[in-house]
Every structure is written in C-alpha cells, then in structure tokens.
Design an enzyme around this catalytic site. Structure first.
Site, PDB file in Angstrom:
ATOM      1  N   LYS A  91       0.439  23.387  -4.246  1.00  0.00           N
ATOM      2  CA  LYS A  91       1.398  24.245  -3.537  1.00  0.00           C
ATOM      3  C   LYS A  91       0.811  24.898  -2.287  1.00  0.00           C
ATOM      4  CE  LYS A  91       4.899  25.221  -6.967  1.00  0.00           C
ATOM      5  NZ  LYS A  91       4.404  24.495  -8.172  1.00  0.00           N
ATOM      6  N   GLU A 123      10.969  32.792  -2.446  1.00  0.00           N
ATOM      7  CA  GLU A 123      11.524  32.913  -3.789  1.00  0.00           C
ATOM      8  C   GLU A 123      10.526  32.277  -4.731  1.00  0.00           C
ATOM      9  OE1 GLU A 123      12.130  30.293  -1.909  1.00  0.00           O
ATOM     10  OE2 GLU A 123      11.558  28.781  -3.395  1.00  0.00           O
ATOM     11  N   SER A 165      -1.454  17.151 -10.178  1.00  0.00           N
ATOM     12  CA  SER A 165      -0.945  18.174  -9.252  1.00  0.00           C
ATOM     13  C   SER A 165      -1.579  19.547  -9.433  1.00  0.00           C
ATOM     14  CB  SER A 165       0.569  18.273  -9.379  1.00  0.00           C
ATOM     15  OG  SER A 165       0.942  18.501 -10.731  1.00  0.00           O
TER      16      SER A 165
HETATM   17  C1  LIG Z   1       5.129  23.620  -8.947  1.00  0.00           C
HETATM   18  C2  LIG Z   1       4.355  22.545  -9.570  1.00  0.00           C
HETATM   19  C3  LIG Z   1       4.901  21.255  -9.770  1.00  0.00           C
HETATM   20  C4  LIG Z   1       6.317  20.917  -9.467  1.00  0.00           C
HETATM   21  O1  LIG Z   1       6.720  21.125  -8.135  1.00  0.00           O
HETATM   22  P1  LIG Z   1       6.939  19.899  -7.146  1.00  0.00           P
HETATM   23  O2  LIG Z   1       7.596  20.512  -5.955  1.00  0.00           O
HETATM   24  O3  LIG Z   1       7.811  18.914  -7.841  1.00  0.00           O
HETATM   25  O4  LIG Z   1       5.607  19.342  -6.840  1.00  0.00           O
HETATM   26  C5  LIG Z   1       4.083  20.269 -10.305  1.00  0.00           C
HETATM   27  N1  LIG Z   1       2.801  20.531 -10.660  1.00  0.00           N
HETATM   28  C6  LIG Z   1       2.248  21.744 -10.485  1.00  0.00           C
HETATM   29  C7  LIG Z   1       0.841  21.946 -10.892  1.00  0.00           C
HETATM   30  C8  LIG Z   1       3.009  22.792  -9.945  1.00  0.00           C
HETATM   31  O5  LIG Z   1       2.445  23.995  -9.776  1.00  0.00           O
END
Ligand SMILES: *Cc1c(COP(=O)(O)O)cnc(C)c1O
Length: 404
Positions: A92, A114, A381
């Site tokens: 993020k 938000e 992610s």
């Molecule tokens: C917020 C988040 C997501 C999902 O958000 P996307 O906009 O779909 O990437 C996925 N993995 C992690 C670790 C997150 O913090």
C-alpha cells in the site's frame, strides 16, 4: 495475446467499466487532479524523486526469489515477489507515497483518506508524516472499534481519525464522508484513495504507482530464469497489488490469476468474491462489478482477511475479466488459514491473510499446475504479523465474532 488498447480512454473508461460517476461539484477537482497527474507523469524530476523515495524510504526493489521448499513440496517452481518487505509491511505504501508526492506538487497542504481495516489509513499517515503534512482519516465507527491497534498507529503517526457514525458505520460510509470533505475543502485538500477504485483518474493513477511491482518482477524474473512465469497469482480486494503486478505483464504470454475471498463459502452469501459474482453497478464513482442485492443495495462483504473485505473491485479488473485477459478465482477463509500455516512452515514467511489466499490457490491447483509444468509467481502482498492475533482467536474457536 495481441496488442491491447491503451486504457483507460479519455473518459476514464476501461471498455464499459470505470468513468466518473460523481456529483457535479466534484468534477473540477477530478479535472485538476487529472491535469496534475498527466504533467507529473511526463516530468523526469517527479519520476526521480519518486524512485529515490521508493529506494531509500520504502526499501525497493523488493526481492523476488524461488520458494525452494514450497516448490519441492508441490512439484513445480514457485517464486515469491516480496511486497511484505516494504516499509509498513505491504504494497500500500507504493501508492500512498506516489499520491503524497503528487499532493505536494499540487500545493495541497491537507491530506484526507478513507480506510476500512486501517491499513490504507496507516500507509497514508506514514507518507503524510514523512512530509510533515496533516492527515485526516475517515473510518467507520464499527471499524474504529474493531481495529483499535491501527487507529492508535495512525494517531502515533500524527494523523487525526474521524469516526463515522452514519449508515452501517463501515468503509462505504467513511468513503461518503471523505468525498463530502473533499467537495467542501477541495482548494487545499488532496484525497488519497487506497486501491484501483474510485472515479477516473484514480484507478489509472493507483495502477501506475503500483506497477513498480510488476516492472521490477518482470526484470527480476527474466534475470533469474531468462523466461516468463506461466502464471502470476495475486489476491484481489480492490485490486491494487494484483493490477500492480499484472499490468507490466499484460502483453506477455502469462496467465494472470486474481484470487478473491470466498469467505465462509460463496453459497453462504458471506464472501467477498465480487468478480466471481459479476454483477455490474456503480460504487464510489465508477462502474464495475460489486456485491449487491436484488434491489441494487450494496451487500456487505465477508472475509477473514480485512484487506479483501470490500464489496467492489477496480474497473480495470472488471475489464480484464470481461475480455478474458485475467482469470478470477476464489478461496475460502479455511483454505487461506491452511496456506498461512504452510508458508510459515515451508519458507519461514508468515504471510498476510490476503496473500495467503494466493498461496492457497497454488496449493489447491497443485495437480493441474504440476502436470502443466508451471512456473508460478505469487505476489506476496504483505506480511502476516497484523493477522497473528486474529488467526489465534479463530483457531481457538472464537467464531462468534468477526475474525478481524
Ligand atoms: C489492502 C491489502 C490487500 C488488498 O488490496 P488490493 O487493493 O486488492 O491490493 C491485499 N494484501 C494486503 C497485504 C493488503 O494490505
């Protein structure tokens, strides 16, 4: 694969999806943002400032490496792109850093955002703190209560958290409040959106900022293997980490797999599998797929993973689904929990529950992938430290409560 048209078009559309479904009063703000972004994108000094921050503050490039024990267990090579190693523990920050740089360039002094689970709020507060900007974060009162730790993190970082009591007191109400604030204070205020959602130019802008993941991964993978992966797998909430890794590979001979949250099972109605359901509608200023009931009311999403718990999805994913360029699948809470353990044991990496959904799909499809001689790249992610408490509670049988 063929050449794909450059998306979005001048109206912010990805085929039939996207656009700007906002009150008239917001149009000048979106026009100003589009113009500023277009300028920044073609300005070498903006690019250099952005790359320097990613390197020296965020910690990029993040590693890409084969997960050897997992590969051995499954019978085909699996590679991990380590977004969990970014500052603040997920992808993020790539986006909030880009938007804050843009805000500064536009002379905006006040930042709003938000947040649902609080992860985007924390990433925004982090980027704002780095530049001494004042951040105000809108969060549903329900979420403020459920995510006390993230609320405290934002406050530590100097942000002000506004608890929103309207509607269901969750993310969609927080978003409405943030939009209201932006309309009123547009002269000095920049609205940082957290995924590839919202009205144009946000889905394009967030995609571009997150594309650093795929740009690096493409180079790293080719250096490592001198070829392409056969599959790229990433979790899909709003769709930013997945679009970030997919986009630079969109013209390559690679299957793109987005993994949604099937929650307690699609058949129970308690899930967040937006694309799987493929219902069209307008949410947060753009046309895409969303979870809605027969009357067109937004249905609440359910997932053990807070970051996937969103009733919409970015319009470019809707377009990728519509054209068949990407495939969307879903994984249940239980499957994700199992994968959470597997990755920890096999690789010494505790993944975010969101990322565990992508790992789970690879495990679930083991036979098919093995017989196809697959080389799978997973976008990890985020890291799972934030989820350890929830997983423990869940496994001790604390099912009465929402697991996040
Ligand atoms: C917020 C988040 C997501 C999902 O958000 P996307 O906009 O779909 O990437 C996925 N993995 C992690 C670790 C997150 O913090």
């Amino acid at each position: 694969m063929g050449k794909m048209k450059l998306m979005p078009d001048a109206h912010g559309r990805f085929g039939p999806f996207g656009g700007q479904y906002v009150p008239e009063t917001l149009m000048p703000a979106l026009d100003e943002l589009s113009a500023a972004y277009h300028q920044a994108k073609t300005d070498k000094s903006f690019h250099e400032e952005w790359m320097a921050l990613l390197k020296d503050y965020v910690g990029r490039p993040t590693p890409l490496r084969q997960a050897f024990r997992m590969s051995e267990k499954l019978g085909f090579p699996v590679y991990l792109k380590r977004e969990d190693l970014n500052h603040t523990g997920a992808h993020k920050i790539n986006n909030t850093m880009g938007q804050i740089l843009l805000a500064r360039r536009m002379g905006k002094t006040r930042i709003i955002a938000e947040t649902g689970a609080g992860q985007h709020g924390v990433a925004t507060a982090t980027a704002a703190a780095l530049f001494g900007l004042k951040a105000e974060i809108y969060m549903g009162a329900e979420d403020v209560e459920r995510q006390a730790l993230n609320v405290y993190r934002m406050r530590l970082l100097g942000a002000e958290v506004h608890s929103v009591h309207s509607g269901t007191s969750t993310l969609k109400d927080a978003t409405n409040e943030a939009i209201r604030d932006w309309v009123t204070n547009v002269r000095d205020t920049f609205y940082v959106i957290g995924s590839v959602v919202g009205p144009h130019p946000y889905p394009m802008m967030v995609r571009d900022f997150q594309s650093i993941i795929g740009i690096e991964a493409r180079r790293q993978f080719r250096q490592l293997t001198s070829g392409f992966p056969t599959h790229i797998v990433a979790p899909v909430g709003g769709g930013s980490n997945s679009m970030g890794i997919f986009y630079p590979f969109r013209q390559d001979p690679v299957a793109l797999i987005g993994v949604e949250a099937a929650g307690e099972g699609i058949e129970t109605g308690r899930h967040a599998a937006t694309i799987t359901m493929a219902e069209r509608g307008i949410l947060h200023g753009s046309l895409s797929y969303l979870l809605q009931d027969a009357d067109g009311q937004i249905q609440p999403a359910h997932s053990i993973s807070a970051g996937l718990d969103y009733p919409g999805v970015g319009p470019e994913h809707a377009y990728f689904h519509h054209t068949g360029r990407a495939q969307y699948v879903s994984i249940t809470d239980q499957e994700a929990l199992d994968a959470f353990h597997r990755l920890a044991e096999w690789e010494g990496i505790i993944p975010a529950l969101e990322s565990a959904h992508a790992i789970a799909w690879v495990i679930k499809e083991q036979k098919v992938l093995e017989s196809a001689n697959a080389r799978v790249l997973v976008n990890l992610s985020g890291r799972g430290d934030k989820d350890v408490d929830a997983v423990l509670g869940y496994e001790e049988g604390n099912h009465g409560q929402e697991p996040h």
